[in-house]
Structures are given as C-alpha cells and as structure tokens.
Design a protein around this motif. Structure first.
Motif, PDB file in Angstrom:
ATOM      1  N   UNK A 209      42.983  31.258  44.067  1.00 55.64           N
ATOM      2  CA  UNK A 209      41.694  30.882  44.169  1.00 55.64           C
ATOM      3  C   UNK A 209      40.906  32.363  44.279  1.00 55.64           C
ATOM      4  N   UNK A 210      39.632  32.315  44.487  1.00 62.40           N
ATOM      5  CA  UNK A 210      38.916  33.765  44.454  1.00 62.40           C
ATOM      6  C   UNK A 210      39.030  34.400  46.081  1.00 62.40           C
ATOM      7  N   UNK A 211      39.557  33.569  46.830  1.00 60.41           N
ATOM      8  CA  UNK A 211      39.875  34.329  48.163  1.00 60.41           C
ATOM      9  C   UNK A 211      41.367  33.852  48.638  1.00 60.41           C
ATOM     10  N   UNK A 212      42.292  34.359  47.767  1.00 55.41           N
ATOM     11  CA  UNK A 212      43.881  33.676  48.154  1.00 55.41           C
ATOM     12  C   UNK A 212      44.434  34.681  49.046  1.00 55.41           C
ATOM     13  N   UNK A 213      45.763  34.033  49.232  1.00 58.07           N
ATOM     14  CA  UNK A 213      46.845  34.861  50.372  1.00 58.07           C
ATOM     15  C   UNK A 213      47.995  34.343  49.546  1.00 58.07           C
ATOM     16  N   UNK A 214      48.653  35.414  49.153  1.00 56.21           N
ATOM     17  CA  UNK A 214      50.293  35.451  48.611  1.00 56.21           C
ATOM     18  C   UNK A 214      50.975  36.203  49.427  1.00 56.21           C
TER      19      UNK A 214
END
Length: 218
Positions: A209-214
């Motif tokens: 997404x545009x504001x991801x967290x991996x």
C-alpha cells in the motif's frame, strides 16, 4: 530458494487494505519459527491452550500496577515490541520501559475478545483481538495483537509483541462495505508470490500500500 534449493519455514501475517479499488498489503510480518533459534528440545511438552491464554493476565496485571518496570519485566532478554501508539520498535528493556512510562498514564486494562493459540516445545503464540479500557479517561480502544512467548529461565516471557489498531478505524471504509470471502483473502498471497517470481523488486514493492509496514524475515 531457487538459487540454492534451501527450504525455510516461517510465520507470517498479511493485513490487506482496499486501496484505489485494489487489495494491497498494508502490513506484512515475516519471521523464522521460534523453535529454530530457541534451543528447545524437540521432546519438550507443549503448553496447554488455556495456559497460553492465561499468560495475558500476567502482562495485564503488570499494567495494573502502573509501574513500567513491572511491565518491562514481562518481556524476554531479547524482546521485540511493536507497540500500538509508537512507530519505533522496542528491542530492549530500557526502550520497552520508556514506552510504558507514557502508556501507563492512561491506566489501561485489557480484555481479550478473540484468541487463536499455536504452541510448540518451549514456545507459544497467542493472536487475536483485544480491547483496552483507559481508566484515566474511560475511553475504549480495540486492537489486534500477537504475543509470542518463550520459556526463559523457567518462566514464560514475551519474546515478540505486536499491537495495532483495527484497520477499519483508520481505513476510511464505510460500515456497509461487504467483507471479502476467506478464499479470496487466501488467493491474495498468490499476487505477492507471483510478483516474487518475476525477480523484479519493483513488481513486489507494487503489491504494498501507499503507507505500508514490512517487518521482514532477514
């Protein structure tokens, strides 16, 4: 691994969000299995599911003391806390204590609403949904959680703790949106896996997404 033939087993969580009409990965956590680095004997007896769930009360009771040291003591010697209201991973005693100095000012007490337990030799995991009542304000906050516990010096300690607000609270989705079918959710993995198969990092990155967290495995 196609390059070496190696096989690696891991735990994962994907949180998908509908973005511009496409399902994208908003949160992705991947990590190796606890037994691969815990040093536990394969013959160790697993902990019962009800006992796993009861470990939450030790942490919740520590919150009730309003003492950040008591809460920090519930975590292992090599912990990872991904907290609800901070973007900073906490990976040692001092940083975990510092987080709870502020959080405990709200006088939180948690209740588990849904719990899903997995366990093995000298480790166990409790994932689900919990709700906090903030004694200082009366506010209620619902969130997703995962606790991974490991047996350390004869005591169950929190090795990994992830807590985050529910996606619908910040996704902008309308309450009338139809939920996605379980099989369709599972099929979303193939989109990411197919992107891996291209060996093109741009194709993989586009699945997020545009504001991801991996939170990657390695």
């Amino acid at each position: 691994m196609g390059a070496t033939g190696d096989k690696v087993k891991g735990r994962y969580s994907f949180i998908y969000m509908l973005e511009d009409g496409q399902w994208k990965i908003a949160h992705h956590h991947s990590s190796v299995m606890p037994e691969e680095h815990s040093g536990a004997s394969a013959s160790s007896a697993p902990i019962a599911d009800d006992e796993v769930r009861s470990l939450f009360s030790l942490w919740n009771n520590a919150l009730a003391t309003l003492n950040p040291d008591e809460v920090a003591k519930r975590y292992s010697k090599a912990p990872c806390l991904l907290p609800t209201v901070s973007d900073v991973p906490r990976t040692d005693y001092d940083s975990i204590k510092a987080y709870f100095v502020d959080f405990l000012k709200k006088e939180p007490q948690g209740t588990i609403l849904e719990s899903y337990v997995t366990s093995g030799p000298d480790w166990c995991m409790d994932d689900g949904i919990y709700e906090f009542t903030m004694g200082a304000t009366g506010d209620k906050v619902k969130g997703r959680y995962s606790f991974i516990y490991m047996l350390e010096d004869g005591q169950w300690k929190i090795a990994h703790h992830h807590s985050s607000v529910m996606p619908e609270e910040h996704s902008g989705a309308s309450a009338s949106s139809a939920p996605i079918a379980d099989d369709e959710v599972r099929s979303l993995f193939s989109l990411w896996n197919n992107a891996l198969a291209t060996l093109n990092p741009d194709e993989v990155a586009k699945r997020y997404s545009k504001a991801p967290c991996l939170l990657p495995t390695v």
